[in-house]
Design an enzyme around this catalytic site. Structure first.
Site, PDB file in Angstrom:
ATOM      1  N   HIS A  63      60.471  27.973  96.370  1.00 20.49           N
ATOM      2  CA  HIS A  63      61.870  27.630  96.126  1.00 20.49           C
ATOM      3  C   HIS A  63      62.239  26.324  96.831  1.00 20.49           C
ATOM      4  CE1 HIS A  63      66.146  28.063  95.402  1.00 20.49           C
ATOM      5  NE2 HIS A  63      65.857  29.083  94.606  1.00 20.49           N
ATOM      6  N   HIS A  64      63.046  25.504  96.121  1.00 22.15           N
ATOM      7  CA  HIS A  64      63.465  24.219  96.669  1.00 22.15           C
ATOM      8  C   HIS A  64      64.286  24.389  97.947  1.00 22.15           C
ATOM      9  CE1 HIS A  64      63.969  19.974  96.591  1.00 22.15           C
ATOM     10  NE2 HIS A  64      63.832  19.820  95.306  1.00 22.15           N
ATOM     11  N   ALA A  65      64.877  25.554  98.139  1.00 21.76           N
ATOM     12  CA  ALA A  65      65.618  25.806  99.379  1.00 21.76           C
ATOM     13  C   ALA A  65      64.692  25.840 100.595  1.00 21.76           C
ATOM     14  CB  ALA A  65      66.390  27.123  99.287  1.00 21.76           C
ATOM     15  N   ASN A  84      64.224  20.518 103.464  1.00 20.11           N
ATOM     16  CA  ASN A  84      64.640  19.416 102.601  1.00 20.11           C
ATOM     17  C   ASN A  84      65.143  18.254 103.444  1.00 20.11           C
ATOM     18  OD1 ASN A  84      64.695  20.294  99.548  1.00 20.11           O
ATOM     19  ND2 ASN A  84      65.353  22.083 100.721  1.00 20.11           N
TER      20      ASN A  84
END
Length: 458
Positions: free
Chosen positions: A138-140, A309
């Site tokens: 997941h990009h999170a 991120n």
């Protein structure tokens, strides 16, 4: 419990059934010369047995205060190995075409939020004798740069090395029995996070002045809300189509040297030329230039090992209304240089504010009616992620392809992501299956665009 960073939480907030927010990679490996028929089974069993998980792969999202929102991470002590790590075989005849079709379907399905947000598929049965690993995270949890860097560091430049860990494991770290940090209360996490934000607020006013001056005086700076609407900027469904291809980096370098620009400028010019042809084929080429969303890493050099991120955005003018490839490349290079200058002139809080301003039309797109009336900031996502520049191996198996599989969103139906892999640039194109017809044709147009650039600078 760990408080999420705002950008990490935004990827969970933006997710829906039609808009999965995970990033992935399809890696192709050539087995060692002495590999037998049970080799891939052995790879799977070795990976499953490696339980020294990196802490990131034990995180799952939680809502500490009722179900108001998801803004914190809990750390699990163990995972359901057979759920997260799967061994599959390709249907006959086992061509790359079938592999890409399967990856397209897997990438369109959501990750289970009740578990740590990742999956791995060990894939055998390819006709050419190779095996593949498809992973999605997941990009999170991590952006594309940190995800591919994390995978690369689980491999070795030594073909005889036999100590490479699984892709989700720690590398050269203490065993899982090492002491854990004391849990942090939700209140303490909120206070700590708020203090970090407050410490950066003082930079906002002078940075806003700098941005305003640059917006007025720099014609090459692309501002949010200035992109035309195209067939790529429409509502999307949940199904995906994935296409991949490699180009020799020496070809891109030859154009770079002749034009006096960067490799990324040449890549963007390839994408601009390909989109110009593709949109013209579908009677959808606008009179104004398309804008590209070009992610850049904002991670400090001393945080090179960190996940999560740390990403900003440059809005790049692609010059798709220009027929001459030399002129188009010049426009792209000037636009990218202007965007880089902006980031160099402001602090991290202002950089985040600029990124959110650029993203705001995409974030608002799920609101009913917003997509039809809100101005677009960009038409396509083009991301060049650093990758290995030498041959890489996983316990003797040679990495022959490393294709990024990224994210599309409401109003942004196409994403082009690429990475270095030894002497190649490996491109991965992901698109909405409904909104981007014949996506694989864009691969052909990328080659045509590169040939045009080569001819222009011959």
């Amino acid at each position: 419990m760990e408080l999420m960073q705002p950008l990490d939480a935004a990827f969970l907030l933006a997710e829906s059934r039609e808009h999965p927010m995970h990033v992935g990679a399809l890696m192709l490996f050539e087995p060692p010369a002495d590999a037998g028929p049970e080799y891939v089974r052995g790879v799977y069993e070795r990976m499953v047995a490696d339980v020294n998980y990196h802490p990131t792969y034990l995180k799952r999202p939680v809502s500490p205060i009722g179900n108001v929102s998801t803004w914190a991470w809990a750390q699990d002590d163990e995972i359901d190995v057979e759920y997260h790590i799967r061994r599959v075989a390709m249907p006959s005849p086992g061509r790359i075409r079938e592999l890409l079709s399967v990856v397209s379907r897997w990438h369109g399905t959501l990750l289970d939020r009740h578990r740590p947000l990742w999956e791995a598929h060990i894939i055998e049965g390819l006709a050419d004798g190779r095996f593949a690993v498809y992973m999605k995270v997941h990009h999170a949890l991590m952006d594309g740069v940190s995800a591919l860097r994390h995978l690369e560091r689980r491999m070795s430049t030594d073909p005889n090395a036999d100590d490479c860990p699984a892709f989700w494991a720690r590398r050269d770290a203490p065993a899982r029995t090492a002491a854990r940090k004391s849990p942090v209360s939700p209140l303490r996490a909120v206070l700590d996070g708020g203090a970090k934000v407050a410490s950066g607020l003082a930079e906002l006013v002078p940075d806003a002045v700098r941005i305003g001056q640059k917006a007025i005086g720099d014609k090459d700076l692309v501002l949010p809300g200035t992109a035309p609407k195209t067939m790529l900027n429409v509502p999307i469904g949940g199904a995906r189509r994935f296409a991949a291809q490699s180009w020799e980096i020496k070809r891109i370098n030859a154009v770079r040297d002749a034009a006096g620009v960067s490799v990324n400028d040449v890549v963007l010019a390839m994408c601009a030329g390909a989109l110009r042809i593709y949109l013209a084929e579908h009677d959808g080429l606008p009179d104004r230039s398309l804008n590209a969303f070009v992610p850049i890493s904002t991670r400090a050099a001393d945080k090179d090992e960190a996940l999560g991120n740390a990403v900003g955005v440059i809005l790049c003018r692609l010059g798709t209304e220009i027929a001459d490839p030399k002129e188009r490349l010049a426009v792209i290079s000037a636009s990218m240089n202007s965007g880089k200058d902006l980031y160099r002139s402001v602090g991290p809080i202002s950089g985040l504010a600029w990124t959110l301003a650029a993203l705001s039309p995409m974030l608002a797109a799920p609101v009913p009616g917003a997509l039809s009336i809100a101005p677009q900031s960009f038409n396509v996502i083009v991301s060049n992620v650093p990758g290995p520049r030498q041959p890489m191996y996983w316990n003797g198996a040679k990495l022959t392809g490393m294709y990024p599989v990224s994210v599309v969103a409401e109003g942004q139906a196409l994403n082009i992501t690429l990475t270095n892999n030894d002497e190649n640039l490996d491109f991965g194109l992901i698109g909405c299956r409904r909104s981007v017809p014949h996506l694989q044709h864009i691969l052909t147009h990328l080659e045509t665009a590169l040939q045009e650039l080569e001819a222009a600078y011959a």
